[in-house]
Design an enzyme around this catalytic site. Structure first.
Site, mmCIF file in Angstrom:
data_model
loop_
_atom_site.group_PDB
_atom_site.id
_atom_site.type_symbol
_atom_site.label_atom_id
_atom_site.label_comp_id
_atom_site.label_asym_id
_atom_site.label_seq_id
_atom_site.Cartn_x
_atom_site.Cartn_y
_atom_site.Cartn_z
ATOM 1 C CG ASP B 52 4.945 5.087 10.798
ATOM 2 O OD1 ASP B 52 5.459 4.660 11.844
ATOM 3 O OD2 ASP B 52 5.594 5.383 9.771
ATOM 4 C CE1 TYR B 110 1.961 -2.163 5.762
ATOM 5 C CE2 TYR B 110 3.505 -3.734 4.825
ATOM 6 C CZ TYR B 110 3.047 -3.004 5.903
ATOM 7 O OH TYR B 110 3.682 -3.109 7.118
#
Lengths: 248, 248
Positions: B52, B110
């Site tokens: 994003d 992540y």
């Protein structure tokens, strides 16, 4: 009047440095503007030292005088409300009347971030100096010992400075390597204009084998800039801390 | 045709995310444009996963097919010449014809950076999530154990995702604290849309004592988003690594 000391951190990327000037956005100006919004008075702000465009601060210090009765502990938040996101105040203290952020300072600490990597790192583009070549850390550390102590550093200064007394004392130069990141920190009683960046540029020339210790010895002996390496870029430099006597 | 895998790092601050779109600057588009400048051909680029706006990458992966005979080792520099400073390629490899950055991936890692400080830190404003309140790290670590393994994570997903299979396996959640910085890393076979950010937001609610482990248990049992915390902001998130079978 109360004399307030504040400690400030900023990301120097989008500033034309600390010092107020006619063109360009500066940290000093942003804080003066914030103080105006807070107090509705034009307040003089004295910084411990100037930083150039692109140079960051984790512990810049400044002082100013106010009449307001705002509790000291509320000052950081009160100022931060009016500051842009790339600068903030993280500590405030009330000082004796004669305290001056610049003249009362007894020393400073700067750090410089070098990152050793084949390719440039976008996440560090504004926060560290990219070195894609091999360097010999041992040689750089050995060279750093020559700078410890009190010396006339007039060769270690960018031209254009009008300063007369070029004798400074460096107490410590420390190297910290963590994977690809190399932090070099400098503590001393004061630093001439661009002195840290010239030392870093010189260490790198020594680290890659183009220069050796003789360059530093000659620069100290003769006071000539020509023996030293290029000035390392501003965006790797951080003003970490300003020191004062304990009473301050 | 050669099938080339590249590894990419970027600062997500000024991107509208990875995926090409009609409005907004994207990482995928910048790389496609660079490949066009390099090869004078419109090349399809397949990313391992979308990120994003604001999300960073230390190890995004993509693949594309070219006819050019450029040596694989020269590909990163060749592409970087045409890339803006907030994205760079740091590795390239030639892969079997059927390798696909997304479909061949076996897992991802992540990390999320939280910084614990009274005042906001200008140097981390785009790179970490500022938490000014006290958190109990022990409680957060204990809660993280409930997520390890294979679960239906459909509650841990932002609405708007059209994905059907919401079962994922989390292999490891690691907490690393260094002074004020807390890194939480997540390794698993895949993550749903906003899953990491929702988990981080939930851990923070648990850390500050508003939620407890029951929230996670209920969210896993019922698949309902309502038991979980707010989605943590994008700018603390980093795509660290994409995993493939050894043959890839």
């Amino acid at each position: 009047m109360r004399n307030i000391k504040i400690e400030i951190q900023y990301d120097g990327t989008n500033f034309s440095g600390w010092q107020m000037q006619t063109n360009g956005r500066t940290v000093q100006e942003e804080i003066v503007k914030a103080l105006y919004k807070l107090t509705h008075k034009q307040i003089s702000l004295h910084g411990a030292g100037r930083t150039d465009a692109g140079v960051h601060a984790k512990g810049q210090v400044a002082n100013f005088k106010i009449e307001s009765s705002i509790p000291t502990s509320k000052i950081p938040s009160a100022i931060n409300r009016f500051l842009p996101e790339d600068v903030s105040v993280f500590r405030a203290a009330e000082m004796p009347e004669n305290f001056h952020a610049r003249y009362s300072a007894t020393g400073k600490k700067y750090s410089y971030l070098i990152y050793l990597d084949t390719y440039r790192n976008p996440l560090l583009r504004n926060y560290g100096y990219h070195i894609p070549y091999e360097i010999n850390l041992g040689k750089m550390k050995a060279a750093s010992k020559l700078l410890i102590g009190t010396h006339d550093f007039r060769g270690f200064m960018s031209s254009g400075s009008s300063i007369r007394d070029t004798v400074r004392r460096i107490d410590e130069i420390e190297f910290k390597k963590n994977e690809k990141n190399l932090w070099i920190s400098f503590q001393g009683n004061g630093f001439l204009y661009n002195m840290v960046r010239i030392i870093v540029g010189t260490f790198l020339e020594i680290g890659r084998g183009r220069f050796d210790n003789v360059n530093i010895v000659k620069a100290l002996e003769t006071g000539q800039r020509q023996y030293l390496g290029p000035t390392a870029p501003p965006h790797g430099l951080y003003l970490d801390k300003v020191f004062y006597y304990l009473t301050h």
